[in-house]
Design an enzyme around this catalytic site. Structure first.
Site, PDB file in Angstrom:
ATOM      1  N   GLU A 125     -57.696  -9.007 -29.684  1.00 47.66           N
ATOM      2  CA  GLU A 125     -57.514  -9.208 -28.256  1.00 47.66           C
ATOM      3  C   GLU A 125     -58.600 -10.142 -27.723  1.00 47.66           C
ATOM      4  O   GLU A 125     -59.692 -10.255 -28.289  1.00 47.66           O
ATOM      5  CB  GLU A 125     -57.583  -7.868 -27.516  1.00 47.66           C
ATOM      6  N   TYR A 156     -54.867 -16.363 -35.625  1.00 47.31           N
ATOM      7  CA  TYR A 156     -53.459 -15.962 -35.573  1.00 47.31           C
ATOM      8  C   TYR A 156     -52.622 -16.844 -36.486  1.00 47.31           C
ATOM      9  O   TYR A 156     -51.587 -16.408 -37.005  1.00 47.31           O
ATOM     10  CB  TYR A 156     -52.938 -16.063 -34.140  1.00 47.31           C
ATOM     11  N   VAL A 178     -40.791 -16.670 -23.658  1.00 41.23           N
ATOM     12  CA  VAL A 178     -40.566 -15.267 -24.011  1.00 41.23           C
ATOM     13  C   VAL A 178     -41.817 -14.497 -23.624  1.00 41.23           C
ATOM     14  O   VAL A 178     -42.908 -14.788 -24.130  1.00 41.23           O
ATOM     15  CB  VAL A 178     -40.279 -15.100 -25.515  1.00 41.23           C
ATOM     16  N   SER A 180     -43.311 -10.444 -22.511  1.00 38.37           N
ATOM     17  CA  SER A 180     -43.046  -9.007 -22.401  1.00 38.37           C
ATOM     18  C   SER A 180     -43.858  -8.336 -21.305  1.00 38.37           C
ATOM     19  O   SER A 180     -43.408  -7.379 -20.690  1.00 38.37           O
ATOM     20  CB  SER A 180     -43.335  -8.318 -23.745  1.00 38.37           C
ATOM     21  N   ASN A 232     -52.196 -15.112 -22.183  1.00 37.73           N
ATOM     22  CA  ASN A 232     -52.383 -14.190 -21.060  1.00 37.73           C
ATOM     23  C   ASN A 232     -53.782 -14.241 -20.460  1.00 37.73           C
ATOM     24  O   ASN A 232     -54.034 -13.681 -19.393  1.00 37.73           O
ATOM     25  CB  ASN A 232     -52.038 -12.750 -21.476  1.00 37.73           C
TER      26      ASN A 232
END
Length: 371
Positions: A125, A156, A178, A180, A232
């Protein structure tokens, strides 16, 4: 007379031989002493199997550790992964995933920790997603993160040498996203809210009540010319699967929002992506995307990297854990993070710069032209 000479010669030869043997022994002793001292200065060599204990499964999702996964999957020898806490005292390394310990720091087994056992703090994170880190100061020896300055750095994804990646399929849509977990206060949500006024963006994911099954994700995205690879939060090196998997592997040109372009260019060719910071407004960005989509030769230039490289995705937690063994010999055995929080938040500087930069550039026009 001859017998006397031979006797003297033999006696001299014996003395010379004994002297040579003494010299050789002295040299041997000196060499052995020097070699022994040199060994103490060398990195610890792993001649035995390292046992790596995973204290919690990340996000509670179990995976198979019952066989020699490091050797069989990643060709890393002498590495045994386990989740058996009864082997705590026999484990060389213990790995703690931050999400599971951030609210239970007092439950960590630090009082019965064996001497010489190395503790690894693991999180993929961003700093914005890790809470209560200060309570962990002084407990951990190494960090495992996507960041390049982590002790065990596992991104990643990355581009590796190779070719043969399939050519992008014909496009039926312009742009897609996309998502969530979309919060209206996030920078990416603000940019999207402004961009959609000038460009059609088809949004999928739980946040838009249009979830995609795992096998549907890449085929769906591949129908679009561009993918909004919006992170994010904005932090150094925080470039996630949104770019590597959702965009590059799907064959859509990534439109990125995250750390500065210069940080992306440390991972990618400069002409393989489009950065939102290259434009003064979302209208200007939208016009550029339409222009590129309408010019096939110009659009295809964003895929030149496919002739020389392919995407390597790091999606298996076991590969990250096995990497500890691969790097073990080179890792400092006396290191301790006395201020883990300071290390973690050192990349917040980038988010600060981004916000100041955008606010200064907009000069009161952000609500209508940027976000």
């Amino acid at each position: 007379m001859l017998a006397t000479v031979l006797t003297i010669s033999n006696s001299s030869l014996q003395k010379l031989l004994f002297a040579a043997i003494k010299v050789a022994l002295v040299v041997l002793v000196i060499w052995l002493a020097a070699f022994s001292m040199d060994l103490t200065k060398r990195p610890h060599r792993t001649t035995h199997t390292l046992r790596v204990l995973l204290w919690h499964y990340p996000f509670g999702k179990r995976f198979n550790l019952s066989w020699d996964v490091c050797l069989d999957l990643y060709n890393i020898r002498h590495c045994a992964l386990t989740d058996d806490r009864s082997l705590f005292n026999q484990s060389h390394v213990v790995v703690f995933h931050h999400r599971e310990i951030q609210s239970r720091v007092s439950a960590l087994p630090w009082e019965r920790r064996p001497s010489g056992q190395m503790w690894v703090w693991m999180s993929l994170e961003s700093p914005s997603g890790n809470k209560r880190v200060k309570e962990l100061n002084g407990l951990f020896n190494w960090t495992l993160s996507y960041r390049r300055d982590a002790d065990i750095s596992v991104p990643y994804g990355e581009l590796v040498s190779g070719s043969g990646a399939p050519q992008p399929r014909p496009k039926t849509g312009l742009a897609t996203w996309v998502v969530s977990n979309k919060k209206t206060t996030q920078l990416r949500s603000l940019v999207y809210a402004s961009l959609r006024n000038h460009l059609r963006v088809d949004v999928f994911g739980k946040s838009n009540h249009r979830p995609l099954c795992p096998d549907c994700l890449l085929p769906t995205i591949s129908n679009y010319s561009f993918y909004l690879a919006f992170e994010n939060s904005v932090h150094q090196d925080y470039i996630t699967e949104k770019l590597w998997r959702n965009s590059l592997m799907a064959g859509a040109v990534p439109v990125v929002l995250g750390p500065p372009r210069s940080n992306y260019e440390e991972f990618l060719p400069p002409d393989s992506f489009i950065h939102v910071d290259d434009f003064h407004s979302t209208r200007e960005l939208a016009d550029y995307l339409k222009e590129v989509a309408g010019n096939e030769s110009r659009y295809q230039r964003y895929f030149e990297w496919r002739k020389m490289a392919t995407v390597k995705l790091y999606a298996d937690w076991r590969e990250r854990l096995c990497t500890i063994c691969a790097k073990y010999e080179r890792l400092p055995k006396t290191k301790v993070y006395h201020d883990l929080e300071a290390w973690l938040h050192s990349s917040v500087f980038y988010m600060w710069l981004m916000m100041i930069h955008k606010t200064t550039r907009c000069q009161g026009r952000c609500n209508s032209t940027w976000w």
